[in-house]
Structures are given as C-alpha cells and as structure tokens.
Scaffold this motif. Structure first.
Motif, mmCIF file in Angstrom:
data_model
loop_
_atom_site.group_PDB
_atom_site.id
_atom_site.type_symbol
_atom_site.label_atom_id
_atom_site.label_comp_id
_atom_site.label_asym_id
_atom_site.label_seq_id
_atom_site.Cartn_x
_atom_site.Cartn_y
_atom_site.Cartn_z
ATOM 1 N N PRO A 76 4.393 5.556 9.027
ATOM 2 C CA PRO A 76 3.244 5.176 8.193
ATOM 3 C C PRO A 76 2.068 4.592 8.964
ATOM 4 C CG PRO A 76 4.966 3.534 7.995
ATOM 5 C CD PRO A 76 5.534 4.649 8.832
ATOM 6 N N ASP A 111 -2.451 8.447 9.960
ATOM 7 C CA ASP A 111 -3.397 8.631 8.861
ATOM 8 C C ASP A 111 -2.659 9.102 7.624
ATOM 9 O OD1 ASP A 111 -6.149 9.261 7.655
ATOM 10 O OD2 ASP A 111 -5.135 11.221 7.610
ATOM 11 N N TRP A 112 -2.800 8.368 6.516
ATOM 12 C CA TRP A 112 -1.974 8.637 5.345
ATOM 13 C C TRP A 112 -2.281 9.972 4.691
ATOM 14 C CZ3 TRP A 112 -1.475 3.269 2.440
ATOM 15 C CH2 TRP A 112 -0.736 2.397 3.255
ATOM 16 N N ASP A 113 -3.545 10.332 4.608
ATOM 17 C CA ASP A 113 -3.870 11.621 4.002
ATOM 18 C C ASP A 113 -3.296 12.767 4.829
ATOM 19 O OD1 ASP A 113 -5.209 10.571 1.811
ATOM 20 O OD2 ASP A 113 -7.163 10.596 2.805
ATOM 21 N N LEU A 133 0.522 12.868 4.368
ATOM 22 C CA LEU A 133 0.922 13.473 3.093
ATOM 23 C C LEU A 133 0.754 14.993 3.107
ATOM 24 C CD1 LEU A 133 -0.586 10.764 0.756
ATOM 25 C CD2 LEU A 133 1.849 11.326 0.924
ATOM 26 N N TRP A 172 4.803 -0.520 9.854
ATOM 27 C CA TRP A 172 3.492 -0.562 9.225
ATOM 28 C C TRP A 172 2.485 -1.312 10.090
ATOM 29 C CZ3 TRP A 172 3.438 1.931 4.481
ATOM 30 C CH2 TRP A 172 4.675 2.101 3.857
ATOM 31 N N LYS A 187 1.446 -0.599 0.679
ATOM 32 C CA LYS A 187 2.665 0.142 1.023
ATOM 33 C C LYS A 187 3.184 0.871 -0.216
ATOM 34 C CE LYS A 187 4.238 -3.197 4.526
ATOM 35 N NZ LYS A 187 5.288 -4.195 4.860
ATOM 36 N N LEU A 232 1.363 4.098 -1.029
ATOM 37 C CA LEU A 232 1.795 5.244 -0.213
ATOM 38 C C LEU A 232 3.177 5.722 -0.646
ATOM 39 C CD1 LEU A 232 1.406 7.199 2.143
ATOM 40 C CD2 LEU A 232 2.435 5.465 3.638
#
Length: 210
Positions: free
Chosen positions: A13, A16-18, A21, A41, A50, A53
C-alpha cells in the motif's frame, strides 16, 4: 468462507493507490485467487484512509469471489469486513484474536523453525506460507527456506502450503520437487507491464502441477 485460490497476490500500500487498484483489477482478471494487503503503510496514512483503500480492494475482489486478507492488523481487517488475516508471526494476543476471527481465513508465515508449523497445525489455520524459497528484493526479512523443511512440514500437516519469495514464472518449474498448494507473488505480477498476462502465466503452470 471463500476458498483459497492457488495464486496469492500481496499488495504493497505504499504504492500509488490508483495504479495499485488498476494492476489488481488486471491481476484478478488473470486468475489471482487470494489477495493480501501488506501491513506497510506510509506514516501519515490514517486508519480511516486505510479503510477507504481496503473497501475499494474488497469491492474489486468480491466481483471475482476472491478473498482479501490484511497482514497483521486483525482488528482493522474485521472493522472493514475483510475475509481474514495473515500473520507474520504467532500473535501475542492469539487467545483474543482467534475468538474474533472465527469463520475467517487465517494464515501465517513460516520458515525453517518447524514450531510455527506445528502451532499452525494445532490451531487448524487455513494455510501456511513459506518465506523465502528464492532470494528476493521485496522480501528482505525472510530466511531462505531449506528444501527439507518444506518436506517435513508436509509430513506434519495437511493444511495448505504456499511458497513465496522470488518466485517467477520462469523459475516455477524448480518447485516441482515440493508438495504445495499455491504460491504467493508480489513483483512478479505487479511490476509487470501486463499484470493480467503475468498472473495467467503463473496460473497456467500451477494448473499443470499434479
């Protein structure tokens, strides 16, 4: 309770979260059968963030009927309705955790110390995951597991065995001497240009395994 797939994907995590995903969605299309979110994290990330996500990850995985586990933080996993937890070591609060985690998938990392394998078997965990079978930059806290350890573990327990650490599609055939149910991967899928194809390449070889 969801079933364990043979291809286990670990998500970092701090990425980059986008992008994470997007890669996860492609990997799920390629056949990933279980997802774990690593307890790694950035310091500034709040529990609420958190959770945001984790919810997005679970929404994606649910479309494929794939279980999502959180590394270590079992209370956060329960708070956001995840399917279970993966421990890196025997938790000090196990007596409390095992009551709260009833009907959840629980796994643990194991190495050359067979006492952890014995503990996992006695507590009938969902699986154990050996780390590390090959040297790996993404797994810097694991010892290299001796082949004899994996063999002894199979003699000790019938719970599913996963292998992890430096496993790539091209070195998967080197694992043929082991008795195991699945593999755990990070960079071998997420660092590839096409995570869907990368996951599918692993899965094809796993399906051909006796």
């Amino acid at each position: 309770m969801k079933r364990l797939g043979r291809l286990y994907l670990v998500l970092n995590p701090t990425k980059d979260w986008d992008g994470l995903l997007t890669s996860l969605h492609q990997a799920l299309k390629g056949g990933v059968g279980i997802v774990q979110v690593w307890d790694h994290w950035a310091e500034e990330v709040t529990d609420s963030a958190k959770g945001t996500l984790l919810v997005r990850i679970k929404e994606l995985a649910d479309k494929f009927q794939v279980a999502v586990l959180l590394n270590e933080d079992w209370e956060l996993a329960l708070a956001y309705g995840l399917d279970g937890v993966h421990f890196d070591r025997i938790p000090e609060d196990w007596d409390k955790a095992k009551i709260q985690l009833r009907k959840k998938l629980i796994g643990i990392t194991v190495g050359n110390d067979l006492e952890t394998v014995r503990w996992a078997n006695e507590n009938r965990l969902a699986y154990i995951s050996f780390c590390s079978v090959f040297p790996s930059l993404s797994v810097d806290t694991c010892e290299i597991v001796l082949p004899g350890t994996i063999k002894k573990a199979r003699e000790m327990t019938d719970i599913p065995i996963f292998l992890s650490g430096g496993i790539r599609a091209e070195n998967l055939p080197l694992l043929e001497r082991y008795s195991y149910e699945g593999i755990a991967v990070i960079s071998g899928i997420l660092n590839e240009e096409n995570p869907r194809e990368a996951a599918n390449a692993y899965l094809k070889q796993l399906k051909s395994k006796p």
